[in-house]
Design a protein around this motif. Structure first.
Motif, PDB file in Angstrom:
ATOM      1  N   ARG A 162       0.836  -1.207   0.000  1.00 54.49           N
ATOM      2  CA  ARG A 162       0.000   0.000   0.000  1.00 54.49           C
ATOM      3  C   ARG A 162       0.866   1.250   0.000  1.00 54.49           C
ATOM      4  O   ARG A 162       0.608   2.196   0.745  1.00 54.49           O
ATOM      5  N   SER A 165      -0.372   5.022   0.292  1.00 50.36           N
ATOM      6  CA  SER A 165      -1.638   5.097   0.998  1.00 50.36           C
ATOM      7  C   SER A 165      -1.488   5.941   2.256  1.00 50.36           C
ATOM      8  O   SER A 165      -0.464   5.890   2.942  1.00 50.36           O
ATOM      9  N   ARG A 166      -2.528   6.713   2.591  1.00 46.40           N
ATOM     10  CA  ARG A 166      -2.510   7.578   3.770  1.00 46.40           C
ATOM     11  C   ARG A 166      -3.384   7.024   4.897  1.00 46.40           C
ATOM     12  O   ARG A 166      -3.719   7.739   5.838  1.00 46.40           O
ATOM     13  N   GLU A 167      -3.756   5.768   4.810  1.00 43.39           N
ATOM     14  CA  GLU A 167      -4.715   5.218   5.767  1.00 43.39           C
ATOM     15  C   GLU A 167      -4.183   5.232   7.204  1.00 43.39           C
ATOM     16  O   GLU A 167      -4.902   5.603   8.147  1.00 43.39           O
ATOM     17  N   LYS A 304      -2.039  -0.968  -6.340  1.00 49.22           N
ATOM     18  CA  LYS A 304      -2.868  -0.271  -7.320  1.00 49.22           C
ATOM     19  C   LYS A 304      -2.161  -0.140  -8.668  1.00 49.22           C
ATOM     20  O   LYS A 304      -2.812   0.047  -9.700  1.00 49.22           O
TER      21      LYS A 304
END
Length: 329
Positions: A162, A165-167, A304
């Motif tokens: 990921r 990703s900023r999750e 992605k």
């Protein structure tokens, strides 16, 4: 340049010192890159005479663009255009360097990292990264491949990533409103002493690999490891008169049973890798090894973008040239 001026220029080269020779060589190399880029772009216009705005075929030369590319004027709508108009590379400011990056991606040698290539070209790493994503959009999805004869199929797996990703950042910033992501970060397995899951898990992404003895091959990322997903992906690929060679996964067995195919189940232990002297899955295993060598320098690309990397490998194996990418844009 006139002929006698060109002869004077060649004679002056003998009077250059080593430092001047290096400087002249770099200038000539830059000029050669620009010339080759212009040739590739204009070849796209020669191939298709139609106006990108109205489709009219008649045109006239109308000067050159800032990057020295031939500009045309449509005799129908009176609009001007060049070989880059309406293409994916239409707004690039350095088409000659883009062509160098494209050759690096498709060359015989292993492609360089984004940072290393950016240093070599004197560009920002984010520029080279955007170019790579642009190439992914041009080459698109896998083309239709037809298989025949002995068809080998197997899966390899890529660990989920990921990147970008900023999750977790959002969760740490406001843990009350943002729930923690469904799995720990990969670095937590080492820094916090978490136990790594053994074998395959839902965080291992399957990549279906199919090949036949005629040289046809296909890589395709599957969304999950379910037998139904594998069966759905394999059905349109294997013809009814083919011989299927695979491991003992239920998805392959279901495909063979539904299509009435002759199916050979191969194993990994000695004595089970080859059946009847000629049925094996060594070709797809070789493709798996090539995939691992190709993907290793990228240290686990973001999930992605994984389909783009898989398609990139297919294009490299097919021997596609940079000129074909430019014309396809």
């Amino acid at each position: 340049m006139l002929h006698h001026d060109f002869r004077r220029f060649l004679d002056a080269l003998y009077r250059l010192n080593p430092a001047q020779i290096e400087d002249a060589q770099s200038k000539i190399m830059d000029l050669r890159r620009k010339t080759e880029a212009i040739s590739e772009i204009e070849a796209r216009t020669i191939q298709d005479h139609k106006c990108p705005y109205c489709g009219h075929e008649r045109r006239q030369k109308w000067g050159r663009t800032r990057t020295k590319v031939q500009r045309y004027r449509c005799t129908g709508c009176q609009k001007t255009y060049s070989g880059r108009t309406g293409s994916a590379i239409g707004r690039l400011h350095r088409p000659e360097l883009f062509l160098v990056a494209l050759r690096d991606m498709l060359g015989v040698a292993a492609p360089q990292s984004v940072r290393k290539l950016a240093r070599q070209l004197g560009l920002n790493k984010y520029t080279v990264w955007r170019w790579r994503m642009l190439v992914f959009s041009i080459i698109g999805s896998s083309s239709i491949v037809s298989f025949s004869g002995i068809v080998e199929a197997d899966e390899t797996f890529q660990r989920e990533s990921r990147k970008g990703s900023r999750e977790w950042v959002r969760h740490f910033a406001d843990p009350k409103k943002v729930a923690p992501p469904p799995r720990p970060r990969w670095e937590d397995f080492t820094t916090q002493g978490l136990k790594m899951m053994r074998g395959l898990s839902k965080w291992q992404l399957p990549i279906l690999t199919v090949a036949d003895r005629g040289g046809a091959r296909l890589f395709r990322r599957l969304p999950n490891r379910k037998s139904v997903t594998l069966e759905r992906a394999m059905k349109p690929l294997v013809p009814s008169d083919a011989v299927l060679c695979s491991d003992g996964a239920n998805g392959y067995k279901n495909v063979a049973a539904a299509g009435g195919l002759e199916h050979f189940v191969l194993g990994s232990k000695p004595g089970t890798r080859v059946a009847s002297g000629c049925y094996h899955i060594q070709n797809v295993n070789s493709l798996h090894a090539r995939y691992k060598r190709f993907i290793k320098p990228f240290c686990g690309p973001a999930t992605k973008n994984l389909s783009g990397y898989i398609r990139w490998l297919e294009v490299r194996l097919a021997g596609m040239r940079p000129a074909e990418i430019v014309r396809a844009s």
